[in-house]
Every structure is written in structure tokens, then in C-alpha cells.
Design a protein around this motif. Structure first.
Motif, short mmCIF file in Angstrom:
data_model
loop_
_atom_site.label_atom_id
_atom_site.label_comp_id
_atom_site.label_asym_id
_atom_site.label_seq_id
_atom_site.Cartn_x
_atom_site.Cartn_y
_atom_site.Cartn_z
N THR A 192 0.82 -1.20 -0.03
CA THR A 192 0.13 -0.09 -0.03
C THR A 192 0.87 1.22 0.02
O THR A 192 0.57 2.16 -0.68
N LEU A 193 1.98 1.07 0.79
CA LEU A 193 2.73 2.51 0.95
C LEU A 193 3.75 2.57 -0.53
O LEU A 193 3.96 3.91 -1.01
N LEU A 194 4.09 1.50 -1.03
CA LEU A 194 4.75 1.64 -2.28
C LEU A 194 4.01 2.11 -3.51
O LEU A 194 4.52 2.52 -4.28
N GLY A 195 2.57 1.82 -3.40
CA GLY A 195 1.81 2.20 -4.65
C GLY A 195 1.75 1.15 -5.73
O GLY A 195 2.61 0.13 -5.71
N PRO A 196 0.84 1.41 -6.52
CA PRO A 196 0.51 0.34 -7.52
C PRO A 196 1.75 0.18 -8.63
O PRO A 196 2.00 -0.80 -9.33
N SER A 197 2.61 1.20 -8.85
CA SER A 197 3.67 1.42 -9.82
C SER A 197 4.88 0.73 -9.34
O SER A 197 6.01 0.79 -10.03
N SER A 198 4.70 0.00 -8.10
CA SER A 198 6.15 -0.44 -7.60
C SER A 198 6.41 -1.81 -8.27
O SER A 198 5.49 -2.54 -8.65
N PHE A 199 7.77 -2.04 -8.16
CA PHE A 199 8.17 -3.39 -9.06
C PHE A 199 7.55 -4.59 -7.81
O PHE A 199 7.56 -4.55 -6.87
N ASN A 200 7.26 -5.63 -8.59
CA ASN A 200 7.06 -6.91 -8.04
C ASN A 200 8.08 -7.56 -7.02
O ASN A 200 9.26 -7.29 -7.49
N GLY A 201 7.84 -7.91 -5.96
CA GLY A 201 8.80 -8.48 -5.08
C GLY A 201 9.52 -7.18 -4.21
O GLY A 201 10.31 -7.75 -3.32
N THR A 202 9.15 -5.99 -4.48
CA THR A 202 9.65 -4.93 -3.41
C THR A 202 9.97 -5.08 -2.37
O THR A 202 10.53 -5.12 -1.24
N THR A 203 8.39 -5.45 -1.60
CA THR A 203 8.31 -5.54 -0.24
C THR A 203 8.99 -6.42 0.45
O THR A 203 9.39 -6.55 1.59
N PHE A 204 9.48 -7.73 -0.36
CA PHE A 204 10.16 -8.64 0.36
C PHE A 204 11.65 -8.03 0.92
O PHE A 204 12.04 -8.60 1.91
N ILE A 205 12.18 -7.01 0.23
CA ILE A 205 13.36 -6.41 0.83
C ILE A 205 13.07 -5.83 2.22
O ILE A 205 13.78 -6.13 3.08
N PHE A 206 11.83 -5.14 2.36
CA PHE A 206 11.53 -4.47 3.55
C PHE A 206 10.97 -5.35 4.74
O PHE A 206 11.29 -5.13 5.76
N ILE A 207 10.41 -6.55 4.11
CA ILE A 207 10.04 -7.61 5.23
C ILE A 207 11.24 -8.30 5.75
O ILE A 207 11.34 -8.47 7.08
N SER A 208 12.13 -8.57 4.90
CA SER A 208 13.54 -9.13 5.30
C SER A 208 14.35 -8.38 6.44
O SER A 208 14.71 -8.86 7.31
N LEU A 209 14.13 -7.12 5.95
CA LEU A 209 14.73 -6.06 6.79
C LEU A 209 14.11 -6.15 8.24
O LEU A 209 14.98 -5.91 9.31
N PHE A 210 12.81 -6.02 8.19
CA PHE A 210 12.07 -5.96 9.49
C PHE A 210 12.27 -7.15 10.37
O PHE A 210 12.58 -7.13 11.56
N ILE A 211 12.35 -8.39 9.52
CA ILE A 211 12.64 -9.69 10.52
C ILE A 211 13.95 -9.84 10.97
O ILE A 211 14.19 -10.02 12.23
N MET A 212 14.97 -9.26 10.18
CA MET A 212 16.42 -9.37 10.45
C MET A 212 16.41 -8.52 11.87
O MET A 212 17.29 -8.59 12.86
N MET A 213 15.90 -6.97 11.73
CA MET A 213 15.99 -6.11 12.91
C MET A 213 15.34 -6.66 14.04
O MET A 213 15.95 -6.56 15.37
N MET A 214 14.24 -7.18 14.06
CA MET A 214 13.30 -7.72 15.32
C MET A 214 14.31 -8.71 15.91
O MET A 214 14.13 -8.80 16.84
#
Length: 223
Positions: A59-81
Motif C-alpha cells: 500500500t505504501l509503495l503504490g501500484p507502480s512499484s516493482f513486484n517483489g519489492t516488499t520482500f526487501i523490507f519484510i526481510s529487513l524487519f525480520i532481521m532487525m526484530m
């Protein structure tokens, strides 16, 4: 302990390698196996977490974002947590309390967003420097402010996480060190306070990981 900050000192050396930093990978042990015949409740919780984060970041990245972009930030969240949370256990080094780790993650990410934006969407990036509705007299001043706020973003990302991790751990260390000189009644009160602080720090560990990843997502959505 030579001083309060020695708890953050990566001092374990074997063959001249600071092995404390291996704690950054301890979180991998907590990741549930996805190869069971019947998925466990941890599996369901894990998938639910990933899906919730994916939908929010999408939702934050919007409809024009590349597919799979969210996985970068999900991985970042999990690593940090995991790093923040595992650092609350005794004798486990908190790698996220060092700018060496947090700044090393924040700076290349921010730099890649900036390069992508200025190379591919230069007009869009220039328009971001002057917010809509800015009076003509303040335009040059606003460009300066927006440029500075853009430049300090990796620093604020890194320092926010590091400062929060250090503050909580220092408070726990300070209270713990006063234990031997207390009476039984005061000791029970101290233990209760330590438990409350530990619960608070567990919440902070998750919140700070979320804040780091959500801000990274917002910065990337701007470009």
C-alpha cells in the motif's frame, strides 16, 4: 566491567575475529521450518506476519512499484526484530546497538533510492524539494531545508535504532548492578521493575524494527 558501555563492546576474539557479530545470525535459528507435513501454529503465525507486512508495504509503495519489492523490507524487519529481541537474552551481543551495523544498512539503501530517483525521475525529485503551496519568497529556503532533511535520513534511521537499543540495555544494566547492595524488600521491587522493563524492551525491539522498515519503505516510495 570497566564501565557501563563495556556491555556493548565486541570483545570476544578467536583467531582475531570478533565473534560477537555472529549473534546477528542467531535469529535464523528461530525461523520455523517450512517443510513439516502439517504446518504448526508458528508456521501460521509466520505466514500471517509476512502477509500483513506485505499488504502494508504494498500500500505504501503504490501500484507502480516493482513486484517483489516488499520482500526487501519484510526481510529487513525480520532481521532487525530478531537482532533486537535476541539481544535481550543474557550473554548475547546486541549487534543493532552499534552504528556499524545500522548505518551500514541504512546508507546503501538510501543511496540506492537517491540514485534511482535522480537518474530515472529527475523532475519528480526536483518537485519534492518544493512542497505544494509554498510561498514564492520561501521557495529557495524550502529547497535548502528539504535537501538537508534528505541528506540526514540515513543518519536518523541508524541513530534512532542504535539509541533506543543502548538506552534500554543501559537502564537494565544500571538497575541490575545495584542489586547486591539492596535489602530483600528492595530486591523484590527491583526484580519486579526489571521484569516490567524487559517487557517494555521487548515491545521496543519490535516497534523499532517496524519503524526502521516502514521509514525505509516510505523513502523508497518517494522515488
Amino acid at each position: 566491567m570497566s564501565n557501563l558501555f563495556s556491555t556493548f563492546d565486541p570483545s570476544t576474539n578467536i583467531f582475531n575475529l570478533p565473534l560477537n557479530w555472529i549473534s546477528a545470525f542467531i535469529g535464523l535459528l528461530m525461523i520455523p521450518s517450512l517443510f513439516w507435513l502439517t504446518p504448526s501454529r508458528i508456521n501460521f503465525l509466520w505466514n500471517k506476519l509476512n502477509l500483513t507486512l506485505h499488504n502494508e508495504f504494498k500500500t505504501l509503495l503504490g501500484p507502480s512499484s516493482f513486484n517483489g519489492t516488499t520482500f526487501i523490507f519484510i526481510s529487513l524487519f525480520i532481521m532487525m526484530m530478531f537482532n533486537n529481541f535476541m539481544g535481550l537474552f543474557p550473554y548475547i551481543f546486541t549487534s543493532t546497538s552499534h552504528l556499524t551495523l545500522t548505518f551500514t544498512i541504512a546508507l546503501p539503501m538510501w543511496m540506492s533510492f537517491m540514485l534511482f530517483g535522480w537518474i530515472n525521475n529527475i523532475n519528480h525529485m526536483f518537485s519534492h524539494l518544493v512542497p505544494q503551496g509554498t510561498p514564492t519568497a520561501l521557495m529557495s529556503f524550502m529547497v535548502l531545508i528539504e535537501t538537508i532533511s534528505n541528506i540526514i535520513r540515513p543518519g536518523t534511521l541508524a541513530v534512532r535504532l542504535t539509541a533506543n537499543m543502548i538506552a534500554g540495555h543501559l537502564l537494565l544494566t544500571l538497575l541490575g548492578n545495584s542489586g547486591p547492595s539492596l535489602t530483600i524488600n528492595m530486591m523484590s521491587m527491583l526484580i519486579f521493575m526489571q521484569i516490567m522493563l524487559l517487557i517494555l524492551e521487548s515491545a521496543v525491539a519490535m516497534i523499532q524494527a517496524y519503524v526502521f522498515s516502514i521509514l525505509s519503505t516510505l523513502y523508497s516510495s518517494e522515488v
